[in-house]
Write an enzyme that holds these catalytic residues in place. Structure first.
Site, PDB file in Angstrom:
ATOM      1  N   THR A 159      44.827 107.888  50.549  1.00 30.81           N
ATOM      2  CA  THR A 159      45.919 107.370  49.720  1.00 30.81           C
ATOM      3  C   THR A 159      46.676 106.224  50.390  1.00 30.81           C
ATOM      4  OG1 THR A 159      47.345 109.131  50.591  1.00 30.81           O
ATOM      5  CG2 THR A 159      46.238 109.549  48.499  1.00 30.81           C
ATOM      6  N   HIS A 187      48.734 109.549  58.885  1.00 28.17           N
ATOM      7  CA  HIS A 187      50.099 109.695  59.388  1.00 28.17           C
ATOM      8  C   HIS A 187      50.220 111.011  60.158  1.00 28.17           C
ATOM      9  CE1 HIS A 187      50.628 112.517  56.080  1.00 28.17           C
ATOM     10  NE2 HIS A 187      50.358 111.575  55.200  1.00 28.17           N
ATOM     11  N   HIS A 217      48.711 114.244  58.788  1.00 20.92           N
ATOM     12  CA  HIS A 217      47.267 114.379  59.005  1.00 20.92           C
ATOM     13  C   HIS A 217      46.964 114.776  60.448  1.00 20.92           C
ATOM     14  CE1 HIS A 217      47.109 111.205  55.657  1.00 20.92           C
ATOM     15  NE2 HIS A 217      46.563 112.274  55.138  1.00 20.92           N
ATOM     16  N   LYS A 238      53.744 116.994  43.838  1.00 19.03           N
ATOM     17  CA  LYS A 238      54.163 115.640  43.494  1.00 19.03           C
ATOM     18  C   LYS A 238      54.968 115.696  42.197  1.00 19.03           C
ATOM     19  CE  LYS A 238      52.134 113.818  46.973  1.00 19.03           C
ATOM     20  NZ  LYS A 238      52.947 113.333  48.093  1.00 19.03           N
ATOM     21  N   ARG A 260      50.186 110.256  40.930  1.00 18.92           N
ATOM     22  CA  ARG A 260      49.946 109.273  41.978  1.00 18.92           C
ATOM     23  C   ARG A 260      49.473 107.950  41.366  1.00 18.92           C
ATOM     24  NH1 ARG A 260      49.252 111.230  47.301  1.00 18.92           N
ATOM     25  NH2 ARG A 260      49.120 113.489  47.486  1.00 18.92           N
ATOM     26  N   GLN A 265      37.894 119.489  43.990  1.00 22.96           N
ATOM     27  CA  GLN A 265      37.989 119.976  45.363  1.00 22.96           C
ATOM     28  C   GLN A 265      37.171 121.251  45.535  1.00 22.96           C
ATOM     29  OE1 GLN A 265      41.852 119.846  47.239  1.00 22.96           O
ATOM     30  NE2 GLN A 265      41.367 121.530  48.613  1.00 22.96           N
ATOM     31  N   LYS A 313      59.944 117.906  55.753  1.00 25.99           N
ATOM     32  CA  LYS A 313      58.705 117.391  56.332  1.00 25.99           C
ATOM     33  C   LYS A 313      59.005 116.391  57.443  1.00 25.99           C
ATOM     34  CE  LYS A 313      54.945 117.882  53.023  1.00 25.99           C
ATOM     35  NZ  LYS A 313      53.881 117.168  52.283  1.00 25.99           N
ATOM     36  N   THR A 348      60.863 108.332  58.595  1.00 27.74           N
ATOM     37  CA  THR A 348      62.046 107.655  59.109  1.00 27.74           C
ATOM     38  C   THR A 348      62.627 106.831  57.978  1.00 27.74           C
ATOM     39  OG1 THR A 348      60.932 105.606  59.764  1.00 27.74           O
ATOM     40  CG2 THR A 348      60.873 107.435  61.339  1.00 27.74           C
TER      41      THR A 348
END
Length: 406
Positions: free
Chosen positions: A41, A46, A49, A83, A87, A172, A228, A232
């Site tokens: 995505t 990040h 992950h 979400k 997306r 999935q 989470k 920042t």
């Protein structure tokens, strides 16, 4: 040899399991193939992950074979889990670019040599599916009533859930079936927000192949109050050094709250538990050593020992007043830009996301230039503010940034 299940549990990484005793026995008696999925995505992984890759590495070090699935197919849809809205639909070219970036970053952390781990793209089987055949062969095994009770869908029903997103669980789940059929994959791992999707895949393998496979979720990387981590005011904390510099990355972990430092040491480093336990019961300044250890170890894992050493030297010399600025985040401005306001400079350096935020920072005495408090929101940036062609901006107590006059 220690069972990796016990290692993961001791470090607090395991959130839920489908069959705890069976999984522990399985991981102790044989070397299995397992998988974790990563939807592309963005053009970088990040810190969320990163925790998943830490689990993969624990498993690989214990002799198990990871499969990293890159979601070239599922990324065309997007996971609706937690979400508030759909997306953004990405082009195939954008997805393919992001996948290439993921591959580079994962390969620094997981050993893919000699078949020790696999990296596959679910576009290989999802993009060529024939819709009617897929509905007949796979969709027939899913109950709509049951799917609607899943947390990944429940949170979206009131605001609206598109039909394309409703298919995500089937996609999935089909991944797990294909990996079982092609590679003998026996377990799916994922963040705790993936529990419903993991159960869907386990049930599909059981219905189609009459075989037992397993699922395990791990703790989400959150602060002690449930928020989470990895965010920042300037956005996500990325693993790509071009998006989040090693110094900024180091500083993020150096500045975690006291209540979070030991948990982070357990979850995202390989520091032995006996060493982490030495910090238990410590408070305030006593935890600084633990924070330095956390920052160094995580930066070393992501960016290598050399970059971690540079970040540590730069950070510690600034905290100690030594002023080593060689590896500090830097913005260069041209002489033609002299005369800009301090608020413009703060947004240009990305120390503040807006002029309004910069104004608030100054009025709250949170900004210094070369050790001098800035009190004038209308301050003009002139050559006089630079010493030997540079200035050091300090935001709050711990964020430093170098501005160089080009």
């Amino acid at each position: 040899m220690e069972n990796v299940f016990d290692t993961l549990k001791e470090r607090g990484l395991i959130a839920q399991t489908t069959h705890e005793e069976e999984i522990r026995e399985l991981l102790g008696k044989e070397k299995i193939t397992f998988y974790i999925g990563f939807d592309p995505t963005a053009d970088s992984l990040h810190v969320g992950h990163f925790l998943q890759m830490v689990v993969m590495r624990h498993m690989q070090l214990a002799g198990h074979r990871p499969i990293a699935i890159l979601g070239g197919g599922t990324g065309m849809i997007g996971d609706p889990t937690f979400k508030t809205e759909m997306r953004r639909i990405m082009s195939k070219e954008e997805i393919d670019h992001n996948i290439e970036q993921f591959k580079k970053q994962m390969s620094k952390f997981i050993d893919f040599s000699d078949g020790k781990a696999l990296m596959v793209n679910n576009a290989d089987w999802l993009l060529d599916l024939k819709y009617i055949e897929f509905l007949r062969d796979i969709g027939v095994h899913f109950s709509v009533n049951r799917m609607l009770t899943a947390e990944c869908f429940k949170s979206r029903l009131e605001r609206g859930l598109s039909f394309i997103e409703f298919n995500y669980m089937l996609m999935q789940s089909y991944d797990f079936l294909k990996l079982y059929q092609n590679y003998g994959c026996k377990m799916e791992l994922g963040g705790d927000d993936q529990w419903s999707n993991i159960l869907g895949g386990i049930d599909l393998v059981r219905r189609v192949e009459s075989q037992d496979v397993y699922g395990m979720t791990f703790t989400l990387l959150t602060t002690s109050d449930g928020k989470k981590m990895g965010k920042t005011e300037n956005g996500a904390v990325w693993l790509d050094p071009e998006k989040t510099t090693p110094y900024e990355f180091y500083q993020y972990w150096r500045n975690v709250q006291d209540d979070d430092v030991l948990r982070c040491l357990r979850l995202i480093t390989f520091v032995p538990m006996e060493e982490i336990r030495k910090f238990e019961g410590m408070e305030g300044a006593q935890l600084n050593e633990a924070k330095r250890l956390l920052a160094y170890e995580v930066t070393k894992l992501v960016h290598g020992a050399e970059e971690a050493d540079k970040a540590r030297v730069a950070a510690e010399s600034l905290f100690g007043g030594g002023g080593d600025t060689a590896n500090m985040p830097t913005t260069t401005i041209g002489r033609e830009e002299l005369g800009m306001g301090i608020l413009d400079l703060m947004t240009k350096t990305e120390l503040c996301p807006s002029k309004g935020e910069a104004r608030r920072l100054i009025t709250q005495n949170g900004l210094s230039i070369d050790g001098e408090k800035v009190t004038d929101v209308n301050l003009v940036v002139t050559e006089d503010l630079f010493s030997d062609g540079q200035m050091i901006i300090k935001k709050g107590k711990k964020v430093y940034h170098k501005v160089v006059l080009g």
